[in-house]
Design a protein around this motif. Structure first.
Motif, mmCIF file in Angstrom:
data_model
loop_
_atom_site.group_PDB
_atom_site.id
_atom_site.type_symbol
_atom_site.label_atom_id
_atom_site.label_comp_id
_atom_site.label_asym_id
_atom_site.label_seq_id
_atom_site.Cartn_x
_atom_site.Cartn_y
_atom_site.Cartn_z
ATOM 1 N N GLU A 88 0.821 -1.204 0.000
ATOM 2 C CA GLU A 88 0.000 0.000 0.000
ATOM 3 C C GLU A 88 0.859 1.261 0.000
ATOM 4 N N LEU A 114 2.853 1.485 -3.399
ATOM 5 C CA LEU A 114 1.927 1.739 -4.496
ATOM 6 C C LEU A 114 1.872 3.218 -4.833
ATOM 7 N N SER A 132 -8.852 -0.520 -0.723
ATOM 8 C CA SER A 132 -7.839 -0.480 -1.770
ATOM 9 C C SER A 132 -8.437 -0.930 -3.097
ATOM 10 N N THR A 146 -10.439 1.758 -4.586
ATOM 11 C CA THR A 146 -9.597 2.812 -5.161
ATOM 12 C C THR A 146 -9.426 2.633 -6.665
ATOM 13 N N SER A 147 -9.373 1.387 -7.102
ATOM 14 C CA SER A 147 -9.163 1.130 -8.535
ATOM 15 C C SER A 147 -10.356 1.566 -9.386
ATOM 16 N N ARG A 161 -8.095 6.487 -0.585
ATOM 17 C CA ARG A 161 -6.747 6.172 -0.102
ATOM 18 C C ARG A 161 -6.589 6.532 1.373
ATOM 19 N N ILE A 219 4.872 -5.007 -5.641
ATOM 20 C CA ILE A 219 4.143 -3.913 -6.263
ATOM 21 C C ILE A 219 4.952 -3.286 -7.400
ATOM 22 N N TRP A 272 -2.875 1.388 -14.367
ATOM 23 C CA TRP A 272 -2.688 1.356 -12.923
ATOM 24 C C TRP A 272 -3.888 0.798 -12.180
ATOM 25 N N ARG A 273 -5.085 0.899 -12.720
ATOM 26 C CA ARG A 273 -6.269 0.393 -12.031
ATOM 27 C C ARG A 273 -6.218 -1.133 -11.888
ATOM 28 N N ILE A 300 -3.776 -2.264 -9.180
ATOM 29 C CA ILE A 300 -4.317 -2.249 -7.815
ATOM 30 C C ILE A 300 -5.223 -3.446 -7.592
ATOM 31 N N SER A 351 -3.195 -6.487 -7.095
ATOM 32 C CA SER A 351 -2.442 -6.441 -5.839
ATOM 33 C C SER A 351 -3.307 -6.778 -4.631
#
Length: 516
Positions: A78, A81, A142, A145-146, A158, A202, A215-216, A219, A222
């Motif tokens: 996290e 990231l 998290s 967030t994506s 976040r 990561i 990037w989505r 996440i 991950s």
């Protein structure tokens, strides 16, 4: 000549015999009662500390390290990231430097607000519940967030992730309370391996997924391991020290018996006893711990796991993204690499070589673990903190010197190694110096103070860096130097000492005798 006894004389003799028998019987009863009292007084008893030391290190502790290490992996992922995603969100939402820095600041704000709260709940209701809840919370938000549609939603989600990570950090307390004193300096630094694995994982995801899927999806992928590892938490018991402090002695006994069975040893003979007491924040500022708490808050807030650590992570990312190596005074043409519509934007994704440099720097958190263990065992906790923080101050200043990419990578490796070793040393010291009744609360206060430095670090590493590399790195070096001197004044050395369950003036006098 025989004289027959009268009836009255016979009665008197029987009465005397009866009194004599009663007296003898009463004496026997009194002796039995005294024997019972002596037996009760000399009944064999043991404490949780005695049980932990007797059980030693075994299969349970391997299981504990693997599962609790998963929580460390999540925390590291996290945090790292932020360094990997920053170039991507900067371009997608046309962000300025301060907006990118605000993302990290909001994460640490959530961490700070929930750090003390999670410590309080952990001391009141149990370590396991807080760690497990934080693990689920951080994984859930998290993932959300994506799907963030805007920059505002991104920083809000976040910050909620930061709240979950604050609770997950209590896992260090849970782990420490099961480890024998003679093994703590050797075993706890090995937790760095899990932190390094999370950081490298990561970065690998960023290297392979971001260029193709974005990037989505990085996440989302991950979060997948976190969901799987949640089910392993059922194999971790609640802290026996907490159960005793809360009055749940029977539950503590069952936990210790299960651990002893796993390690194929027996518990000490007798009955588990411990003084039942519940802690409060006032213990942290009691005469016995006031000086220690104030110095630790200064150290955590100014250095460990916050200002210098995340400063090193974000500074390296910023130097690589904007290619600021050997650039003393970057002009606008150097800073602004790309114009997107009418907004300025650094649309410069990490190259493969940049990811490789970040990977090598992560290895610094693992490469010097033997040195960390040696310093903790030979020099003790206080001196180790002082030595490593002064070393980090020097390395931060060297990082501003113009050199080749190889030289920069080596320096970055050493900086990450020094701050990581301090990360471990201060975690160990904090968990050892506070008593059981306030250990989680003490850790919660310290981690919350640390996020003050974490909130400031992004604005220096990601905003001031564009103006001057030297000005951006100098505050980190100064913070390391000041905290190194402050930690030398810590009044208690915890090397080789048992974990305390309560604290009083007599304990304080014994613990500080060596310092004086």
């Amino acid at each position: 000549m025989y004289v027959p006894q009268t009836h009255d004389e016979n009665m008197m003799g029987d009465h005397m015999k009866t009194q004599l028998v009663n007296a003898i019987h009463l004496q026997e009863v009194e002796m039995q009662e005294k024997s019972k009292q002596i037996a009760n007084h000399t009944e064999l008893t043991y404490t949780v500390e005695d049980a932990v030391e007797t059980i030693g290190f075994g299969r349970f502790h391997i299981l504990l390290f693997c599962i609790m290490g998963s929580a460390t992996i999540v925390e590291a992922m996290e945090i790292m990231l932020l360094a990997v995603v920053s170039p991507e969100i900067r371009c997608e939402w046309h962000l300025q430097d301060w907006q990118v820095a605000l993302v990290s600041t909001m994460v640490f704000l959530g961490f700070m607000l929930c750090g003390v709260l999670s410590g309080y709940i952990s001391d009141r209701y149990g370590r396991w519940k807080v760690v497990f809840g934080g693990f689920v919370w951080s994984a859930y938000f998290s993932l959300l967030t994506s799907f963030a549609p805007t920059y505002s939603w991104f920083i809000f989600l976040r910050s909620l992730v930061g709240c979950g990570v604050a609770a997950v950090s209590q896992g260090f307390v849970l782990k420490t309370e099961f480890i024998p004193a003679k093994h703590r300096a050797n075993l706890l630094p090995l937790a760095t391996i899990f932190w390094m694995l999370g950081s490298m994982l990561i970065i690998l995801l960023g290297m392979e997924v971001v260029p193709t899927l974005g990037w989505r999806w990085m996440i989302r992928i991950s979060v997948a391991p976190s969901i799987l590892l949640i089910f392993l938490f059922k194999f971790i018991p609640e802290s026996a020290r907490y159960n005793v402090s809360a009055g749940n002695v029977d539950e503590a006994v069952r936990t210790l018996q299960w651990i002893a069975k796993m390690n194929r040893v027996s518990l000490p003979e007798g009955r588990l006893v411990e003084k039942e007491s519940r802690g409060s924040w006032k213990i942290l500022l009691s005469p016995a711990l006031r000086r220690t708490s104030l110095l630790l808050w200064c150290s955590w807030g100014g250095f460990v796991a916050s200002f210098a650590y995340y400063g090193s992570v974000l500074s390296s990312s910023e130097l690589l993204e904007k290619n600021l190596l050997c650039v003393i005074d970057p002009d606008e043409e150097h800073s602004v690499k790309h114009r997107h519509e009418d907004s300025l934007c650094y649309c410069i994704p990490f190259a493969q070589s940049d990811y490789q440099t970040l990977m090598i720097s992560c290895l610094g958190e693992f490469g010097l673990i033997p040195l960390n263990i040696c310093l903790l065992n030979v020099c003790g906790r206080r001196r180790t903190l002082t030595i490593l923080q002064l070393l980090a101050a020097v390395l931060f200043m060297l990082l501003s010197i113009c050199t080749t990419m190889f030289g920069f990578t080596v320096l970055l490796f050493l900086v990450r190694a020094s701050v990581s070793m301090n990360f471990n040393a201060v975690y160990i010291y904090t968990a050892e110096v506070y008593p059981t009744v306030a250990r989680s609360l003490g850790m919660g206060f310290c981690t919350s103070f640390s996020r003050i430095g974490g909130m400031i670090a992004p604005f220096i590493a990601q905003v001031l860096m564009s103006e001057s590399v030297i000005l951006a790195l100098s505050p980190f070096a100064v913070a390391c130097f000041i905290c190194g001197l402050a930690n030398f004044l810590l009044p208690i050395e915890t090397k080789g000492r048992a974990l305390l369950d309560a604290v009083d003036w007599s304990t304080w006098i014994i613990l500080t005798r060596d310092f004086r």
